[in-house]
Design a protein around this motif. Structure first.
Motif, PDB file in Angstrom:
ATOM      1  N   GLY A 125      10.030  12.485 -18.170  1.00 12.82           N
ATOM      2  CA  GLY A 125       8.609  12.230 -17.963  1.00 12.82           C
ATOM      3  C   GLY A 125       8.333  10.810 -17.501  1.00 12.82           C
ATOM      4  N   ALA A 126       9.061   9.842 -18.063  1.00 12.70           N
ATOM      5  CA  ALA A 126       8.898   8.457 -17.642  1.00 12.70           C
ATOM      6  C   ALA A 126       9.317   8.282 -16.184  1.00 12.70           C
ATOM      7  CB  ALA A 126       9.720   7.542 -18.545  1.00 12.70           C
ATOM      8  N   TYR A 127      10.417   8.912 -15.789  1.00 13.65           N
ATOM      9  CA  TYR A 127      10.906   8.827 -14.408  1.00 13.65           C
ATOM     10  C   TYR A 127       9.877   9.405 -13.441  1.00 13.65           C
ATOM     11  CZ  TYR A 127      13.886   9.825 -10.335  1.00 13.65           C
ATOM     12  OH  TYR A 127      14.420   9.905  -9.069  1.00 13.65           O
ATOM     13  N   LEU A 128       9.312  10.538 -13.786  1.00 11.62           N
ATOM     14  CA  LEU A 128       8.319  11.155 -12.915  1.00 11.62           C
ATOM     15  C   LEU A 128       7.037  10.338 -12.863  1.00 11.62           C
ATOM     16  CD1 LEU A 128       8.798  14.858 -14.082  1.00 11.62           C
ATOM     17  CD2 LEU A 128       9.367  13.953 -11.820  1.00 11.62           C
ATOM     18  N   THR A 129       6.546   9.898 -14.019  1.00 11.53           N
ATOM     19  CA  THR A 129       5.275   9.177 -14.081  1.00 11.53           C
ATOM     20  C   THR A 129       5.361   7.819 -13.409  1.00 11.53           C
ATOM     21  OG1 THR A 129       4.750  10.293 -16.169  1.00 11.53           O
ATOM     22  CG2 THR A 129       3.493   8.317 -15.644  1.00 11.53           C
ATOM     23  N   GLN A 130       6.404   7.066 -13.711  1.00  8.33           N
ATOM     24  CA  GLN A 130       6.542   5.714 -13.172  1.00  8.33           C
ATOM     25  C   GLN A 130       7.058   5.702 -11.742  1.00  8.33           C
ATOM     26  OE1 GLN A 130       8.859   3.185 -15.773  1.00  8.33           O
ATOM     27  NE2 GLN A 130       7.958   4.061 -17.614  1.00  8.33           N
ATOM     28  N   GLY A 131       7.823   6.724 -11.361  1.00  7.10           N
ATOM     29  CA  GLY A 131       8.475   6.714 -10.062  1.00  7.10           C
ATOM     30  C   GLY A 131       7.895   7.710  -9.086  1.00  7.10           C
ATOM     31  N   VAL A 132       8.338   8.965  -9.170  1.00  5.22           N
ATOM     32  CA  VAL A 132       7.988   9.957  -8.162  1.00  5.22           C
ATOM     33  C   VAL A 132       6.478  10.135  -8.032  1.00  5.22           C
ATOM     34  CG1 VAL A 132       8.292  12.341  -7.423  1.00  5.22           C
ATOM     35  CG2 VAL A 132      10.152  11.167  -8.607  1.00  5.22           C
ATOM     36  N   ALA A 133       5.784  10.357  -9.137  1.00  9.65           N
ATOM     37  CA  ALA A 133       4.341  10.594  -9.091  1.00  9.65           C
ATOM     38  C   ALA A 133       3.541   9.306  -8.936  1.00  9.65           C
ATOM     39  CB  ALA A 133       3.888  11.338 -10.349  1.00  9.65           C
ATOM     40  N   HIS A 134       4.176   8.160  -9.089  1.00  6.74           N
ATOM     41  CA  HIS A 134       3.600   6.812  -8.930  1.00  6.74           C
ATOM     42  C   HIS A 134       2.181   6.700  -9.487  1.00  6.74           C
ATOM     43  CE1 HIS A 134       2.722   8.905  -5.071  1.00  6.74           C
ATOM     44  NE2 HIS A 134       1.682   8.104  -4.925  1.00  6.74           N
ATOM     45  N   CYS A 135       2.020   7.076 -10.767  1.00  7.12           N
ATOM     46  CA  CYS A 135       0.708   6.998 -11.410  1.00  7.12           C
ATOM     47  C   CYS A 135       0.190   5.558 -11.480  1.00  7.12           C
ATOM     48  CB  CYS A 135       0.778   7.603 -12.814  1.00  7.12           C
ATOM     49  SG  CYS A 135       1.284   9.335 -12.840  1.00  7.12           S
ATOM     50  N   ASN A 136       1.108   4.583 -11.455  1.00  9.28           N
ATOM     51  CA  ASN A 136       0.696   3.175 -11.485  1.00  9.28           C
ATOM     52  C   ASN A 136      -0.148   2.787 -10.279  1.00  9.28           C
ATOM     53  OD1 ASN A 136       3.517   3.624 -12.582  1.00  9.28           O
ATOM     54  ND2 ASN A 136       3.021   1.683 -13.579  1.00  9.28           N
ATOM     55  N   ALA A 137       0.025   3.497  -9.160  1.00  7.62           N
ATOM     56  CA  ALA A 137      -0.688   3.117  -7.948  1.00  7.62           C
ATOM     57  C   ALA A 137      -2.190   3.076  -8.175  1.00  7.62           C
ATOM     58  CB  ALA A 137      -0.343   4.082  -6.818  1.00  7.62           C
ATOM     59  N   CYS A 138      -2.694   3.938  -9.053  1.00 11.26           N
ATOM     60  CA  CYS A 138      -4.126   3.946  -9.356  1.00 11.26           C
ATOM     61  C   CYS A 138      -4.432   3.438 -10.761  1.00 11.26           C
ATOM     62  CB  CYS A 138      -4.694   5.353  -9.202  1.00 11.26           C
ATOM     63  SG  CYS A 138      -4.748   5.963  -7.506  1.00 11.26           S
ATOM     64  N   HIS A 139      -3.615   3.813 -11.731  1.00 11.97           N
ATOM     65  CA  HIS A 139      -3.954   3.552 -13.133  1.00 11.97           C
ATOM     66  C   HIS A 139      -3.452   2.196 -13.634  1.00 11.97           C
ATOM     67  CE1 HIS A 139      -5.775   7.395 -14.229  1.00 11.97           C
ATOM     68  NE2 HIS A 139      -4.906   7.957 -13.423  1.00 11.97           N
ATOM     69  N   PRO A 192       0.636  -5.786  -9.550  1.00 10.77           N
ATOM     70  CA  PRO A 192       0.447  -4.749 -10.568  1.00 10.77           C
ATOM     71  C   PRO A 192       0.980  -5.158 -11.924  1.00 10.77           C
ATOM     72  CG  PRO A 192       2.378  -4.251  -9.244  1.00 10.77           C
ATOM     73  CD  PRO A 192       1.789  -5.523  -8.679  1.00 10.77           C
ATOM     74  N   GLN A 193       0.605  -4.369 -12.930  1.00  7.63           N
ATOM     75  CA  GLN A 193       1.137  -4.550 -14.274  1.00  7.63           C
ATOM     76  C   GLN A 193       2.586  -4.059 -14.328  1.00  7.63           C
ATOM     77  OE1 GLN A 193      -1.982  -2.055 -16.125  1.00  7.63           O
ATOM     78  NE2 GLN A 193      -2.234  -3.727 -17.569  1.00  7.63           N
ATOM     79  N   ALA A 194       3.155  -4.132 -15.515  1.00  6.58           N
ATOM     80  CA  ALA A 194       4.459  -3.528 -15.741  1.00  6.58           C
ATOM     81  C   ALA A 194       4.363  -2.032 -15.481  1.00  6.58           C
ATOM     82  CB  ALA A 194       4.930  -3.801 -17.168  1.00  6.58           C
ATOM     83  N   ARG A 195       5.491  -1.426 -15.122  1.00 13.25           N
ATOM     84  CA  ARG A 195       5.488  -0.023 -14.722  1.00 13.25           C
ATOM     85  C   ARG A 195       5.126   0.919 -15.871  1.00 13.25           C
ATOM     86  NH1 ARG A 195      10.053  -2.104 -12.023  1.00 13.25           N
ATOM     87  NH2 ARG A 195       9.720  -2.229  -9.763  1.00 13.25           N
ATOM     88  N   ASP A 196       5.235   0.460 -17.100  1.00 13.03           N
ATOM     89  CA  ASP A 196       4.902   1.322 -18.232  1.00 13.03           C
ATOM     90  C   ASP A 196       3.525   1.008 -18.805  1.00 13.03           C
ATOM     91  OD1 ASP A 196       5.505  -1.136 -19.303  1.00 13.03           O
ATOM     92  OD2 ASP A 196       6.812  -0.377 -20.885  1.00 13.03           O
ATOM     93  N   ALA A 241       0.843  -1.192   0.000  1.00  8.93           N
ATOM     94  CA  ALA A 241       0.000   0.000   0.000  1.00  8.93           C
ATOM     95  C   ALA A 241       0.878   1.242   0.000  1.00  8.93           C
ATOM     96  CB  ALA A 241      -0.924   0.006   1.219  1.00  8.93           C
ATOM     97  N   PHE A 242       2.081   1.134   0.586  1.00 11.94           N
ATOM     98  CA  PHE A 242       3.113   2.146   0.410  1.00 11.94           C
ATOM     99  C   PHE A 242       3.760   1.846  -0.936  1.00 11.94           C
ATOM    100  CE2 PHE A 242       7.739   3.108   1.008  1.00 11.94           C
ATOM    101  CZ  PHE A 242       7.620   4.485   0.978  1.00 11.94           C
ATOM    102  N   PRO A 243       3.685   2.756  -1.906  1.00 13.24           N
ATOM    103  CA  PRO A 243       4.023   2.382  -3.289  1.00 13.24           C
ATOM    104  C   PRO A 243       5.520   2.281  -3.566  1.00 13.24           C
ATOM    105  CG  PRO A 243       3.393   4.687  -3.201  1.00 13.24           C
ATOM    106  CD  PRO A 243       3.168   4.137  -1.813  1.00 13.24           C
ATOM    107  N   TYR A 244       6.205   1.438  -2.798  1.00  9.55           N
ATOM    108  CA  TYR A 244       7.630   1.233  -3.075  1.00  9.55           C
ATOM    109  C   TYR A 244       7.846   0.521  -4.407  1.00  9.55           C
ATOM    110  CZ  TYR A 244       6.681  -3.419  -1.067  1.00  9.55           C
ATOM    111  OH  TYR A 244       6.166  -4.672  -0.796  1.00  9.55           O
ATOM    112  N   THR A 245       6.797  -0.110  -4.938  1.00  6.93           N
ATOM    113  CA  THR A 245       6.922  -0.709  -6.271  1.00  6.93           C
ATOM    114  C   THR A 245       7.200   0.351  -7.328  1.00  6.93           C
ATOM    115  OG1 THR A 245       4.516  -0.622  -6.435  1.00  6.93           O
ATOM    116  CG2 THR A 245       5.492  -2.715  -5.753  1.00  6.93           C
ATOM    117  N   SER A 246       6.805   1.603  -7.061  1.00  3.47           N
ATOM    118  CA  SER A 246       7.134   2.729  -7.934  1.00  3.47           C
ATOM    119  C   SER A 246       8.359   3.482  -7.427  1.00  3.47           C
ATOM    120  CB  SER A 246       5.951   3.705  -8.030  1.00  3.47           C
ATOM    121  OG  SER A 246       4.819   3.108  -8.615  1.00  3.47           O
ATOM    122  N   TYR A 247       8.412   3.722  -6.112  1.00  8.69           N
ATOM    123  CA  TYR A 247       9.517   4.501  -5.541  1.00  8.69           C
ATOM    124  C   TYR A 247      10.867   3.809  -5.683  1.00  8.69           C
ATOM    125  CZ  TYR A 247       6.092   7.617  -3.334  1.00  8.69           C
ATOM    126  OH  TYR A 247       5.094   8.519  -3.101  1.00  8.69           O
TER     127      TYR A 247
END
Length: 449
Positions: A205-219, A228-232, A133-139
């Motif tokens: 943009g990929a670094y921010l979207t996949q990592g810092v902003a962790h858009c995968n957590a919801c999308h 989860p799916q692949a990070r991209d 639930a803590f999105p370390y999968t993105s961080y």
């Protein structure tokens, strides 16, 4: 002969049972060994600077805003970053931790190495495995330099003594072995690797979207175990516990930006309002807490990446997708339902959204051609009618117009008629909804029409 065969089998049975038991034990120990090996701590990267600097803390403050740390780590009415907010998951609520530098209940005794392990490996200071639930999968993609900057910022905040709330996940979801097994199946620590085929803006943009902003957590869609799916990949997901759907970023008919201009996409990330649509619900919170803080360059970098995501479906396609509110086929609206829906629309909606669903530019969003109206699942549309429609307040739109909530105004039959009118009028192909479908969604997500 039958008696001899039975006697021989009885004589062999103890040996077979023993071999079976030994085989199961060896297989179990092998599996356990694999799980432990996969979850072993990794090597530490180079040590951080000896002392924090103002520049480092400013960089960390920016990353904390873009990552929306306060959004999850601040309980309603609580001290900023002191934790205690319930994060809903399909398996139960997980309570966020205290990120302030309190020595007893926060990060006061942590080092930069401890913090980097939490982001990169999902491992607490004491070695305990953290809930995804803590999105370390993105961080995990964050660089050591960004991790150190973020830690420096958090250490500069006022210390708040707030003991952690006990986790209430039902067994076995919160157990150490369940977390270890989940990680063995779905997580490996990683680092961001720039794509040499793309330019610097796309990679940023990929670094921010996949990592810092962790858009995968919801999308990112997830399997039955929460993998989860692949990070991209951002194929969309039903946010169970919130009752909203995070639409696909690969489909222009849902939330994709592939047919937007760069200026439109970058501005929407920072404002949440455009002629293309208005951010609502959880996404409005993301705009306010995260992406409105993007620098102009980083907003353009994220827009560059999001616009380049693989496209699925035509820009105005309404794809078939399983949903409690997606009709098996777009049915025709029954005459009685059509009359009821038109009357309710005229009474409650037309003054703002117009007789033809055209809205008022910059004030009230249009319903004709609206992606939220035409999405195959009407869950977000129901939520907006029930809870009200509120655009994010940003510097560009500090006092946006909102729509009042209509919870308690409509019963399931009336709500189905109203939404069917909006989804099928003005040549729209959204499809009608039945009262049963609306009630099914209500029961599944806790909405009470």
């Amino acid at each position: 002969m039958t008696g001899r065969a039975a006697k021989r089998l009885r004589s062999l049975a103890p040996g077979l049972v023993l071999r079976l038991v030994l085989g199961v034990a060896l297989a179990g120990s092998g599996l356990a060994g694999w799980v432990l090996w996969v979850n072993r701590p990794g090597p530490l990267p180079p040590a951080p600077p000896a002392r924090p600097t103002a520049e480092l803390q400013a960089r960390g403050a920016y990353l904390a805003r873009v990552g929306n740390c306060a959004g999850c780590h601040t309980a309603p009415g609580g001290a900023p970053l002191a934790g205690g907010r319930a994060i809903p998951t399909p398996f139960g609520a997980v309570y966020s931790g205290n990120l302030t530098p309190d020595a007893a209940t926060g990060l006061g005794r942590w080092t930069a190495d401890d913090f980097w392990r939490a982001l990169h490996e999902g491992r607490s200071r004491d070695g305990r495995l953290l809930s995804p639930a803590f999105p370390y999968t993105s961080y995990t993609l964050l660089s050591r330099a960004d991790s150190d900057a973020l830690f420096s910022h958090l250490q500069s905040q006022p210390a708040v003594h707030q003991p952690p709330r006990p986790q209430t996940l039902p067994w076995p979801y919160g157990s150490a072995w369940a977390l270890a097994a989940w990680r063995a199946l779905f997580f490996r620590p990683a680092s961001f690797e720039p794509d040499p085929r793309q330019d610097a803006a796309w990679n940023r943009g990929a670094y921010l979207t996949q990592g810092v902003a962790h858009c995968n957590a919801c999308h990112s869609s997830r399997n039955a175990l929460g993998g989860p799916q692949a990070r991209d990949r951002f194929d969309g997901s039903l946010l169970r516990g919130l009752g909203w759907e995070a639409p696909s970023l690969h489909r222009p008919a849902e939330a994709g930006m592939q047919d937007w201009t760069m200026a439109e996409a970058a501005a929407w990330l920072r404002q949440g309002v455009s002629e293309r649509g208005v951010a609502q619900g959880p996404m409005a919170e993301v705009i306010v807490g995260s992406t409105r803080h993007l620098s102009e360059a980083d907003a353009e970098a994220m827009a560059r990446y999001l616009r380049a995501l693989p496209t699925e479906g035509a820009p105005h396609e309404t794809p078939a997708k399983a949903s409690p509110l997606s009709p098996a086929r777009p049915p025709d609206t029954a005459p009685g339902q059509a009359l009821l829906g038109a009357r309710l629309y005229e009474t409650h909606c037309q003054a703002c959204h117009g007789a033809g669903g055209e809205g008022r530019p910059g004030v009230y969003p249009p319903l004709k051609g609206s992606r939220v109206v035409l999405q195959p699942s009407a869950i977000n549309l129901v939520r907006i009618v029930q809870q009200g429609g509120f655009a994010p307040a940003t510097p560009q739109h500090p006092r946006p117009f909102g729509m009042p909530p209509f919870a308690g105004t409509f019963n399931a039959e009336q709500l189905a008629a109203l939404l069917s009118h909006v989804r099928t009028s003005w040549g729209q192909p959204g499809g009608a909804l039945s009262a049963r479908q609306v009630q099914s969604l209500t029961n599944d997500t806790g909405i009470n029409p």
